[in-house]
Design an enzyme around this catalytic site. Structure first.
Site, short mmCIF file in Angstrom:
data_model
loop_
_atom_site.label_atom_id
_atom_site.label_comp_id
_atom_site.label_asym_id
_atom_site.label_seq_id
_atom_site.Cartn_x
_atom_site.Cartn_y
_atom_site.Cartn_z
N HIS A 106 -56.48 17.45 -35.48
CA HIS A 106 -55.02 17.14 -35.57
C HIS A 106 -54.24 16.37 -34.29
O HIS A 106 -53.36 15.70 -34.73
CB HIS A 106 -54.23 18.56 -35.55
CG HIS A 106 -54.08 19.06 -34.06
ND1 HIS A 106 -54.96 20.27 -33.98
CD2 HIS A 106 -53.31 18.93 -33.29
CE1 HIS A 106 -54.58 20.79 -32.56
NE2 HIS A 106 -53.64 19.91 -32.19
N ASP A 136 -61.26 21.62 -36.85
CA ASP A 136 -60.39 20.83 -36.36
C ASP A 136 -60.85 20.30 -35.02
O ASP A 136 -60.34 20.20 -34.09
CB ASP A 136 -59.22 21.84 -35.86
CG ASP A 136 -57.78 21.23 -35.43
OD1 ASP A 136 -57.58 20.01 -35.67
OD2 ASP A 136 -57.42 21.55 -34.56
N SER A 212 -53.91 20.38 -26.39
CA SER A 212 -54.89 20.49 -27.62
C SER A 212 -56.18 19.52 -27.34
O SER A 212 -55.88 18.40 -26.93
CB SER A 212 -54.32 20.13 -28.98
OG SER A 212 -53.38 21.19 -29.40
N GLY A 269 -75.06 29.19 -49.92
CA GLY A 269 -75.17 29.37 -51.29
C GLY A 269 -74.94 30.76 -51.80
O GLY A 269 -75.28 31.37 -52.74
#
Length: 464
Positions: A106, A136, A212, A269
């Site tokens: 981000h 992210d 961040s 799966g």
């Protein structure tokens, strides 16, 4: 014994009464270096590998009326307005001497230009090597192939314990590199709602906007996590921060080093479900823990390994699994090529199944954005494959899926969203993106659309 105790107390009392009065303590200037407890040696070793990340993007202001094809038909033009430069600020960590950097996706999402600033004030341009929305995380590379950069080694984040001391390093509020300290407050946080892989390290080390992508390190100076989010009512640190574990970061970095454009992860799966207290009671379980297998895709690793609907996965290679998010993390951090032993409960009895660690098969996605006059105007679509279905967490692996919708577009106004699988348009089956493009090009006064959302078929009718 009581008499002996009385004698001991009395003797002590006699000694106390007969002891000479205490002299005043002597004060002196220390002549030898005193012991100083400090995190400075760790910080000095770690901080050169933590960088500031600056991302810039050009945003064109546009009148939302021009997203309506009818408005454009009469007034012409693309409706573009003046351009505006937007900047975002974050942090990053160098994880390879060649200049490979990990940060949050981000921080650099949609950026046209990315620069990094090192602790010694040197600045470099950086290119985006890999972006992974599911975690992210993003991997950058410094555009300077002749320099060897300081970097951090990965720690084994699974070895962390609640109470361990950690340091958070980043660039909060753009004030410059800052170090805060705290402890690991909790592990395996799975109900945070930040990324697809919910398995975070929680810390009370102060993390603020701009942190961040920064480093969470242990006292050995190794990277234990990438700071990614905070819980806050004010926008600042309130002692609840979250970091992506280093073992997950390691997987993303390995994919970037291999030259792949996407992260390669094992594919199960099968569709998993949270075990609620009601489900646990109905199944006779002692507590609502584990991941319930809701369905198994034919031909996938789970089916070939013998996993069945109704099984409860309780461990992966001996590591406990409390919910589907915990399973996703444990399974996704396994290396490809081998097998994983899944501990399960079937009919109330413990069993074990072996599942191959392979990637989901992918096919050409043939991504297009619909621009014709139809309800799908502004929708970006792709051919659905097992790999894309796994990425989007869909039960179906055939058809055409919406990847994104332009904000303010006709498709957005009608409520179409990422993950919608288009099944039919005006009675015509949609199997490929080309089918949807041709159906959208046809003029119609009424649009009858059938789609799949959240496992439920939905039929809708729109005017032309």
């Amino acid at each position: 014994m009581p008499s002996m105790m009385r004698l001991l107390v009395l003797a002590c009392g006699l000694v106390a009464l007969s002891a000479p009065p205490l002299l005043a303590q002597e004060r002196r200037v220390p002549t030898q270096p005193e012991l100083v407890l400090s995190y400075a040696p760790v910080v000095q070793r770690v901080s050169p590998a933590v960088v500031n990340v600056y991302a810039a993007r050009v945003v064109q202001q546009r009148n939302p009326l021009f997203d309506d094809p009818i408005f454009r038909r009469f007034f012409g033009g693309p409706g573009g307005g003046p351009s505006q430069l937007q900047r975002s600020l974050g942090s990053g960590v160098i994880v390879d001497s060649s200049g490979l950097i990990v940060t949050n996706n981000h921080v650099i999402e949609g950026a046209d230009e990315v620069k990094v600033s090192l602790a010694d004030k040197r600045e470099f341009e950086a290119s985006v090597v890999l972006k992974d929305q599911r975690t992210d995380l993003a991997v950058l590379r410094i555009k300077d192939g002749n320099t060897h950069f300081p970097f951090l080694d990965f720690a084994n984040s699974d070895a962390l314990q609640v109470g361990d001391v950690v340091l958070a390093i980043g660039n909060p509020f753009g004030v410059g590199q800052t170090v805060t300290h705290g402890i690991v407050s909790a592990l395996a946080r799975t109900q945070v709602g930040i990324t697809d892989y919910q398995f975070f390290i929680q810390t009370d080390a102060a993390i603020n906007p701009g942190n961040s992508g920064g480093a969470l390190v242990d006292l050995a100076g190794k990277l234990v996590g990438i700071n990614t989010a905070i819980f806050s009512r004010s926008g600042g640190s309130q002692g609840v921060g979250f970091a992506i574990p280093a073992n997950m970061v390691r997987v993303v970095v390995a994919s970037a080093k291999s030259g792949g454009g996407a992260v390669k992860r094992p594919w199960l799966g099968a569709k998993l479900q949270v075990i609620t207290p009601d489900i646990a009671e109905s199944m006779g379980l002692k507590r609502p823990a584990g991941a319930l297998v809701a369905n198994v895709l034919p031909g996938g690793p789970a089916a070939q390994g013998g996993l069945k609907a109704g099984d409860i996965i309780v461990s992966v290679d001996g590591q406990d699994v409390d919910d589907p998010n915990a399973f996703d993390y444990r399974f996704a951090t396994k290396p490809l090529g081998g097998k994983a032993q899944l501990g399960i409960e079937r009919g109330g009895k413990p069993q074990s199944v072996s599942v191959a660690l392979i990637t989901a098969p992918d096919t050409p996605r043939e991504e297009i954005t619909i621009r014709s006059r139809s309800p799908f105007f502004g929708a970006k679509v792709a051919n659905l494959s097992p790999a894309l279905a796994d990425e989007l967490r869909l039960n179906s692996d055939e058809g055409v899926v919406i990847l994104d919708v332009d904000q303010g577009s006709y498709a957005s106004n009608l409520g179409f969203q990422r993950g919608d699988v288009i099944l039919e348009v005006n009675g015509e089956k949609i199997a490929k993106t080309g089918d949807l493009a041709r159906a959208s090009d046809r003029q119609s006064r009424t649009w009858r659309i059938q789609l799949l959302r959240g496992g439920q078929k939905i039929s809708a009718v729109f005017g032309g």
